[in-house]
Scaffold this active site. Structure first.
Site, mmCIF file in Angstrom:
data_model
loop_
_atom_site.group_PDB
_atom_site.id
_atom_site.type_symbol
_atom_site.label_atom_id
_atom_site.label_comp_id
_atom_site.label_asym_id
_atom_site.label_seq_id
_atom_site.Cartn_x
_atom_site.Cartn_y
_atom_site.Cartn_z
ATOM 1 N N CYS A 2 0.910 -1.133 -0.020
ATOM 2 C CA CYS A 2 0.210 -0.004 -0.085
ATOM 3 C C CYS A 2 0.909 1.251 0.040
ATOM 4 O O CYS A 2 2.084 1.443 0.757
ATOM 5 C CB CYS A 2 -1.051 0.049 1.151
ATOM 6 S SG CYS A 2 -2.059 -1.190 1.384
ATOM 7 N N ARG A 27 4.172 0.178 -4.875
ATOM 8 C CA ARG A 27 3.765 -0.584 -3.526
ATOM 9 C C ARG A 27 2.540 -1.493 -3.437
ATOM 10 O O ARG A 27 2.310 -2.006 -2.190
ATOM 11 C CB ARG A 27 3.658 0.548 -2.435
ATOM 12 C CG ARG A 27 4.986 1.286 -2.511
ATOM 13 C CD ARG A 27 4.753 2.584 -1.275
ATOM 14 N NE ARG A 27 4.650 2.242 0.110
ATOM 15 C CZ ARG A 27 5.616 1.820 0.941
ATOM 16 N NH1 ARG A 27 6.867 1.994 0.355
ATOM 17 N NH2 ARG A 27 5.417 1.409 2.033
ATOM 18 N N TRP A 74 -2.453 -2.815 -1.754
ATOM 19 C CA TRP A 74 -2.179 -4.089 -2.103
ATOM 20 C C TRP A 74 -2.870 -5.132 -1.049
ATOM 21 O O TRP A 74 -2.592 -4.925 0.370
ATOM 22 C CB TRP A 74 -0.692 -4.103 -1.561
ATOM 23 C CG TRP A 74 -0.078 -5.621 -1.655
ATOM 24 C CD1 TRP A 74 0.524 -6.088 -2.907
ATOM 25 C CD2 TRP A 74 0.106 -6.716 -0.764
ATOM 26 N NE1 TRP A 74 0.927 -7.348 -3.003
ATOM 27 C CE2 TRP A 74 0.728 -7.704 -1.471
ATOM 28 C CE3 TRP A 74 0.037 -6.768 0.366
ATOM 29 C CZ2 TRP A 74 1.169 -9.035 -0.936
ATOM 30 C CZ3 TRP A 74 0.149 -8.048 1.070
ATOM 31 C CH2 TRP A 74 0.776 -8.885 0.414
ATOM 32 N N ASN A 100 -1.891 2.223 5.752
ATOM 33 C CA ASN A 100 -1.122 1.472 5.411
ATOM 34 C C ASN A 100 -0.547 0.591 6.525
ATOM 35 O O ASN A 100 -0.350 1.117 7.417
ATOM 36 C CB ASN A 100 0.178 1.898 4.567
ATOM 37 C CG ASN A 100 1.313 0.891 4.344
ATOM 38 O OD1 ASN A 100 1.064 -0.405 4.277
ATOM 39 N ND2 ASN A 100 2.712 1.530 4.127
ATOM 40 N N GLY A 101 -0.633 -0.856 6.307
ATOM 41 C CA GLY A 101 -0.403 -1.788 7.659
ATOM 42 C C GLY A 101 -1.273 -2.779 7.886
ATOM 43 O O GLY A 101 -2.235 -2.791 7.048
ATOM 44 N N GLU A 488 19.984 -15.814 -6.177
ATOM 45 C CA GLU A 488 19.277 -14.427 -6.734
ATOM 46 C C GLU A 488 18.864 -14.479 -7.995
ATOM 47 O O GLU A 488 17.818 -13.901 -8.143
ATOM 48 C CB GLU A 488 20.399 -13.404 -6.403
ATOM 49 C CG GLU A 488 20.182 -11.850 -7.105
ATOM 50 C CD GLU A 488 18.831 -11.338 -6.119
ATOM 51 O OE1 GLU A 488 18.446 -11.961 -5.342
ATOM 52 O OE2 GLU A 488 18.417 -10.266 -6.830
ATOM 53 N N LYS A 492 15.018 -13.538 -9.225
ATOM 54 C CA LYS A 492 14.642 -12.563 -10.356
ATOM 55 C C LYS A 492 13.652 -13.227 -11.161
ATOM 56 O O LYS A 492 12.812 -12.762 -11.661
ATOM 57 C CB LYS A 492 15.966 -12.129 -10.841
ATOM 58 C CG LYS A 492 16.663 -11.012 -10.176
ATOM 59 C CD LYS A 492 16.030 -9.735 -10.005
ATOM 60 C CE LYS A 492 15.401 -9.847 -8.641
ATOM 61 N NZ LYS A 492 16.086 -9.470 -7.295
ATOM 62 N N GLU A 495 10.286 -13.977 -9.918
ATOM 63 C CA GLU A 495 9.353 -12.592 -9.553
ATOM 64 C C GLU A 495 8.694 -12.032 -10.465
ATOM 65 O O GLU A 495 7.954 -11.407 -10.908
ATOM 66 C CB GLU A 495 9.973 -11.978 -8.352
ATOM 67 C CG GLU A 495 11.264 -11.184 -9.002
ATOM 68 C CD GLU A 495 11.698 -10.479 -7.593
ATOM 69 O OE1 GLU A 495 12.825 -10.247 -7.587
ATOM 70 O OE2 GLU A 495 10.849 -10.001 -6.611
ATOM 71 N N HIS A 511 21.659 -35.514 -5.253
ATOM 72 C CA HIS A 511 21.275 -35.793 -3.947
ATOM 73 C C HIS A 511 19.660 -35.955 -4.159
ATOM 74 O O HIS A 511 18.989 -35.788 -3.004
ATOM 75 C CB HIS A 511 21.605 -35.219 -2.769
ATOM 76 C CG HIS A 511 23.203 -35.583 -2.756
ATOM 77 N ND1 HIS A 511 23.633 -36.730 -2.403
ATOM 78 C CD2 HIS A 511 24.319 -34.702 -2.872
ATOM 79 C CE1 HIS A 511 25.095 -36.549 -2.231
ATOM 80 N NE2 HIS A 511 25.475 -35.513 -2.558
ATOM 81 N N LYS A 608 6.866 -3.500 -3.370
ATOM 82 C CA LYS A 608 8.209 -3.020 -3.097
ATOM 83 C C LYS A 608 8.686 -3.355 -1.674
ATOM 84 O O LYS A 608 9.619 -3.651 -1.400
ATOM 85 C CB LYS A 608 8.525 -1.792 -3.867
ATOM 86 C CG LYS A 608 9.729 -1.398 -3.767
ATOM 87 C CD LYS A 608 10.539 -2.066 -4.672
ATOM 88 C CE LYS A 608 12.230 -1.664 -4.604
ATOM 89 N NZ LYS A 608 13.144 -2.576 -5.113
HETATM 90 C C1 F6R Z 1 13.375 -9.117 -4.500
HETATM 91 C C2 F6R Z 1 13.054 -8.217 -3.801
HETATM 92 C C3 F6R Z 1 12.758 -8.661 -2.418
HETATM 93 C C4 F6R Z 1 13.194 -7.665 -1.498
HETATM 94 C C5 F6R Z 1 12.916 -7.864 -0.044
HETATM 95 C C6 F6R Z 1 13.468 -7.050 1.026
HETATM 96 O O1 F6R Z 1 13.675 -8.597 -6.051
HETATM 97 O O2 F6R Z 1 13.020 -7.057 -4.113
HETATM 98 O O3 F6R Z 1 13.009 -10.008 -2.218
HETATM 99 O O4 F6R Z 1 14.750 -7.906 -1.428
HETATM 100 O O5 F6R Z 1 11.518 -7.930 -0.003
HETATM 101 O O6 F6R Z 1 13.176 -5.903 0.846
HETATM 102 P P1 F6R Z 1 14.018 -4.732 1.694
HETATM 103 O O7 F6R Z 1 15.540 -4.909 1.208
HETATM 104 O O8 F6R Z 1 13.545 -3.533 1.190
HETATM 105 O O9 F6R Z 1 14.112 -5.064 3.169
#
Ligand code: F6R
Length: 613
Positions: A2, A27, A74, A100-101, A488, A492, A495, A511, A608
């Site tokens: 949000c 967000r 969200w 938000n929350g 990583e 990527k 997602e 294994h 985000k």
């Molecule tokens: C993946 C991504 C998430 C963030 C995670 C932590 O691309 O962006 O996995 O890395 O939500 O977010 P922060 O770093 O803001 O605590």
């Protein structure tokens, strides 16, 4: 999770709020809404769907008010729908609220309010807030501004959970009240205008001067004035902080997507993060950490705690800190650390990594580590973010605002900063040969140029993306530091392309997971660490003989006929190799997502900044 935005000033609020919502849409983007103070009371326009749908709502054009609040959602409680969209109002329509929350005790509060005659239109937790404010407001004898403030305060004291809230009222047409607890909210200020937002970039084009609220601090806003109160409603002073980010950093600047722009910003992000802290002539300087040799010698374990991509950066940090400082490092997922009764005490140093600095699990883990007596260091990309206000010490990546949901430049900046921290510890501890330290520093200073060179893989990656974008499963392999990058790369891809992928330590495949390898499946391997390359190649051969299609990212001269695609990138030392080897994987995820016609910057179900637990 949000986005909330608010404006109080002399201009029409609506266009400013809509522009803010568009910037905050990363967000959350399942519904959006706006409420302004108009001559005849509070307006309310909201709908399911993206901000564009709200913009096209004819009622938007009728809004003239100079004070307003807005929200992009969200969903947590209740599916995306017009009724569940914010803002929410009390039954008498005196108060409009965005939130938000998560309100954990909303059911209990709703029951109490229903017993007192209040009715509810939505399934949200948020709708209890305006009604609870109304409930307390009605109890006041005098209905003045102090009663408004007191009603908001009493309401907030009843709420369990996390919240950033903006409240406007038809009875106080010149004011707005904002408050936060464990959810982000910043107040941008200039002479006769105040801008409120969940994060800085959304309002950076209006001001560089910001107030940051601590938990349960209340701001009573007028266009020219802001008064702050603690939870006892005693007036408190708050300084402003000047934010140096360039406003254009939160625009696409000609790139099709923020993610691509942010991938290409990595040389600058790394250069800025290194800043003047690394030089061959002097010791690595983090004087703000105030760590002594005696203290570091007393540390028997370092914890690195984070979520998602930031946790993957932590894995690269473990590798370098353990090798240089010979202190055991445990990397933990914040949401797990909190509930495992971790062995943490005054001999443990806890490092928390968070790009946004607002991730609820990471903040909660940090609070727990402090309670256990550990020293805490926050690594964040956002000055003034919650995590930096909680930690004993804070150091920053200087990647600039990261807008795309998928993290790219924040990850590489975090890996660099962790390497710098390892050098700093090692120099204090005086246990590492100066030649090795100088070699790491030299390689670090070469990174921006080497990242530029790595971008030349773009066309090959784009072609490979065209070949595999319809795949259902992809595997990523690596050993040692390369395995952390495999993790990583896999995240990527999942997602933003919605392709199922798994990452494995190359030696672990046999294994169990090798049972999943079948004809035509894609296996992507990272081969940077020369000491492990032969071993990993043997594992790749095992998948080739079971029909896998292979892409290899390497800085070494490999037998190119063995693999379907070899992406050759510049060489560096293993500690720093994730910063280069992740780039082809970021680009691959990006181009696969584009081939599939997906929204790269706003992947489904994600947001985000994860401000709920
Ligand atoms: C993946 C991504 C998430 C963030 C995670 C932590 O691309 O962006 O996995 O890395 O939500 O977010 P922060 O770093 O803001 O605590």
């Amino acid at each position: 999770m949000c986005g909330i935005v608010g404006y109080i000033g002399t201009k029409k609020a609506c266009p400013i709020l809509l522009a803010g919502l568009s910037r905050l849409e990363y967000r959350g983007y399942d519904s959006a809404g706006i409420s302004t103070i108009e001559k005849n009371g509070l307006s309310l326009v909201k709908d399911k769907g993206r901000v564009k749908i709200l913009e096209n709502n004819p009622a938007i054009n009728t809004l003239e008010g100079t004070i307003g609040i807005a929200h992009t959602r969200w969903a947590t409680h209740g599916k995306p729908s017009k009724e569940n969209s914010h803002p929410h109002q009390d039954n008498s329509k005196i108060f409009s609220v965005v939130h938000n929350g998560i309100i954990e005790n909303y059911q209990e509060l709703r029951n109490m309010l229903e017993k007192n005659g209040y009715t509810f239109l939505s399934q949200t937790d948020t709708e209890v807030i305006p009604n609870l404010i109304n409930y307390y407001y009605k109890k006041e004898q005098e209905h003045d501004i102090h009663a408004f403030l007191k009603a908001v305060r009493n309401c907030c004291l009843d709420l369990k959970g996390s919240f950033a809230i903006e409240v406007i009222s038809s009875e106080f047409p010149k004011n707005m009240i904002v408050v936060r607890k464990d959810s982000p909210l910043v107040i941008g200020t200039c002479e006769s205008e105040k801008y409120i937002s969940s994060d800085i970039p959304a309002i950076l084009s209006y001001t560089r001067d910001f107030y940051f609220l601590n938990d349960l601090e209340f701001a009573l806003l007028e266009n020219t004035n802001t008064t702050f109160f603690n939870s006892n409603l005693e007036e408190i002073n708050k300084p402003t902080s000047n934010i140096e980010w360039d406003a254009t950093a939160s625009e696409k600047n000609g790139y099709e997507d923020f993610m691509l722009k942010e991938i290409y910003e990595q040389p600058t992000a790394i250069r800025e993060t290194i800043g003047s802290k690394i030089s061959l002539e002097s010791k690595c300087d983090f004087e703000e950490l105030e760590l002594t040799k005696d203290y570091l010698e007393s540390v028997n374990k370092i914890y690195i705690i984070a979520c998602g991509t930031a946790m993957h950066a932590g894995l690269a940090g473990k590798n370098v800190i353990e090798k240089l400082c010979r202190i055991p490092v445990e990397v933990d997922i914040a949401s797990e650390f909190r509930y495992r009764n971790p062995i943490v005490n005054e001999k443990t140093l806890c490092i928390f990594i968070s790009q946004s600095g607002e991730t609820a699990d990471t903040i909660a883990a940090l609070k727990l580590a402090k309670l256990c007596g550990s020293r805490t260091i926050a690594i964040s990309n956002v000055i003034g973010s919650s995590i930096t206000r909680e930690a004993d010490y804070s150091i920053y990546t200087h990647a600039g605002p990261e807008i795309a949901v998928a993290s790219t430049k924040a990850y590489t900046s975090q890996v660099v900063l962790l390497n710098m921290l390892a050098l700093y510890f090692a120099e204090i501890l005086e246990i590492v040969d100066m030649d090795l330290i100088n070699n790491i520093k030299k390689e670090m200073l070469l990174l921006p140029k080497k990242i530029e060179e790595t971008f030349s893989c773009k066309n090959s990656i784009q072609e490979f993306a065209k070949k595999i974008y319809q795949e259902k499963d992809v595997f990523f392999l690596g050993r040692g530091i390369d395995e952390t990058v495999a993790k990583e790369g896999s995240l990527k891809l999942k997602e933003i392309s919605y392709i199922h992928s798994e990452s494995y330590a190359a030696g672990e495949l046999k294994h169990g997971p090798i049972a999943l390898i079948e004809n035509g499946i894609t296996v992507i391997s990272i081969l940077m660490d020369s000491s492990l390359i032969e071993k990993t190649i043997s594992n790749i051969q095992e998948v080739i003989s079971r029909g896998a299609k292979t892409l290899v990212v390497t800085s070494h001269d490999c037998n190119t006929t063995m693999f379907d695609e070899v992406i050759k990138i510049p060489d560096t030392i293993p500690y720093l190799s994730p910063i280069l080897s992740v780039i082809p994987l970021q680009l691959l995820a990006y181009y696969i997502s584009k081939e599939k016609g997906l929204d790269v910057d706003k992947p489904r179900n994600l947001a985000k900044s994860v401000t709920v637990e």
